[in-house]
Scaffold this motif. Sequence first.
Motif, PDB file in Angstrom:
ATOM      1  N   ALA A 164       0.834  -1.207   0.000  1.00 37.91           N
ATOM      2  CA  ALA A 164       0.000   0.000   0.000  1.00 37.91           C
ATOM      3  C   ALA A 164       0.870   1.258   0.000  1.00 37.91           C
ATOM      4  N   TRP A 168       1.176   4.125  -2.966  1.00 38.26           N
ATOM      5  CA  TRP A 168       1.039   5.563  -2.705  1.00 38.26           C
ATOM      6  C   TRP A 168       2.264   6.318  -3.199  1.00 38.26           C
ATOM      7  N   TRP A 259      -7.515   9.331  -6.264  1.00 40.89           N
ATOM      8  CA  TRP A 259      -7.218   8.288  -5.286  1.00 40.89           C
ATOM      9  C   TRP A 259      -6.665   7.045  -5.983  1.00 40.89           C
ATOM     10  N   TRP A 261      -3.793   5.494  -6.052  1.00 41.57           N
ATOM     11  CA  TRP A 261      -3.028   4.523  -5.253  1.00 41.57           C
ATOM     12  C   TRP A 261      -3.949   3.663  -4.400  1.00 41.57           C
ATOM     13  N   LEU A 262      -5.010   4.241  -3.862  1.00 39.52           N
ATOM     14  CA  LEU A 262      -5.949   3.486  -3.037  1.00 39.52           C
ATOM     15  C   LEU A 262      -6.759   2.518  -3.889  1.00 39.52           C
ATOM     16  N   THR A 265      -4.478  -0.397  -4.605  1.00 37.48           N
ATOM     17  CA  THR A 265      -4.298  -1.224  -3.417  1.00 37.48           C
ATOM     18  C   THR A 265      -5.528  -2.080  -3.144  1.00 37.48           C
ATOM     19  N   LEU A 266      -6.708  -1.476  -3.212  1.00 34.98           N
ATOM     20  CA  LEU A 266      -7.935  -2.219  -2.932  1.00 34.98           C
ATOM     21  C   LEU A 266      -8.201  -3.292  -3.979  1.00 34.98           C
ATOM     22  N   VAL A 306     -15.297  -0.130  -5.183  1.00 35.20           N
ATOM     23  CA  VAL A 306     -14.388   0.675  -6.001  1.00 35.20           C
ATOM     24  C   VAL A 306     -15.094   1.159  -7.265  1.00 35.20           C
TER      25      VAL A 306
END
Length: 415
Positions: A164, A168, A259, A261-262, A265-266, A306
């Motif tokens: 994560a 980011w 967002w 990077w999030l 990651t998700l 997402v």
Amino acid sequence: MEAYLLDWANLLLRWLHVITAIAWIGSSFYFVFLDNNLIKPKSPDLLEKGVDGAMWAVHGGGFYNPQKYMVAPKKIHTELHWFYWESYSTWLSGFALFTVLYLWNAGTFLVDKALFDWSAGAAIAAALGFLVAFWLIYDRICQWFGFRENGERIVGVLVFIVVAFSAWLACQLFAGRAAFLLVGAMLATAMSANVFFWIIPGQRKVVAAMTSGAPYKAADLAIHGKRGKQRSVHNTYFTLPVLFAMLSNHYSFLYTHRWNWLILTLMMLAGALIRQFFVQRHGWKHGRAANPWPWAAAGVAIILVVMVAVREAPPENSKTVATNDPSVLASQGKNADNFATVQQIITQRCTSCHGAQVQLKNIRLDTVEGIRTHAKGIVQQVVVLRQMPMNNATGITEAERALIKEWGEAGAPTP
């Protein structure tokens, strides 16, 4: 001629990479399937030989009876087949493709000066550093915590945190498309390094002990099997996250999102959870594991969240397409002439697929905001890769591509 040869290198390396990746992932998934379907034999002759698990399968008109020996069999009667070139070939072809496309064109594909203003050389060094640093950190986590009580849970949590943070950081330093690919590449590098540094060397030590003729204790060799099993299991959980990261860099509505990077990651977490379902379902069938469906449900739920969160309404106050009105152009500042020309090209050549009525891949280019958001992608697709417009259906000219190139080299300024 250089661009022509690079196109061929891109095509052939991509072809090779996909073929070797299919071979590696296929063999990996198959052996995970075997491990979860092998049943302890009851036959005295198999137990005497040291068979720990066996199964029957039918395929291609024949029957197969795979058998697994824990640590090592007493004797290997035929040629021993190794499974490692699939891994090495996948990584080598992938790194070569990364070099041809991203490192060779680092100024266009790695560097986004709106995010981080640095030289192409520095970006290349940092990208390579990501691959090396993640492997070193991940490997150390496995060695420190992997064989403690609840060690694999600790490893899983720590690796997730590292991934994560890497996602980011990559999205702060590199162009979004490159950031997504780079996170996938660092996981893939760790997968291949697992094979190179731990799985194969451990297996070689076991084989060497078996074939040396000298007496050995199976217990002394068991650690190699444990380490190999640990890293092999990690590889199977990395697989779907890596595939998502590699494929998602073709969808700019993901990597250009604020967002990003999030999201990455998700979605990688969702892939790991779905992979857990497939791993656990075989043990569940044999009564050795809990119901795996909650893992699949959790993965799908993350994907749906997402999907809903990423969809954004078009900005209400975005400036629309520029006109030839001198007063309008003058109000757009010192870059007005250049941008207005580029915007008119985009309007004529691109908005039939990326406009108000149709937004393929969720890309809209009929507003200043949309062009600003997708500026890097426009230059990459229209100038470097020359893939857009698709089949040049709208008849973009070389002079128009050159103008977009000039605009991109100037930093893709917008009003």
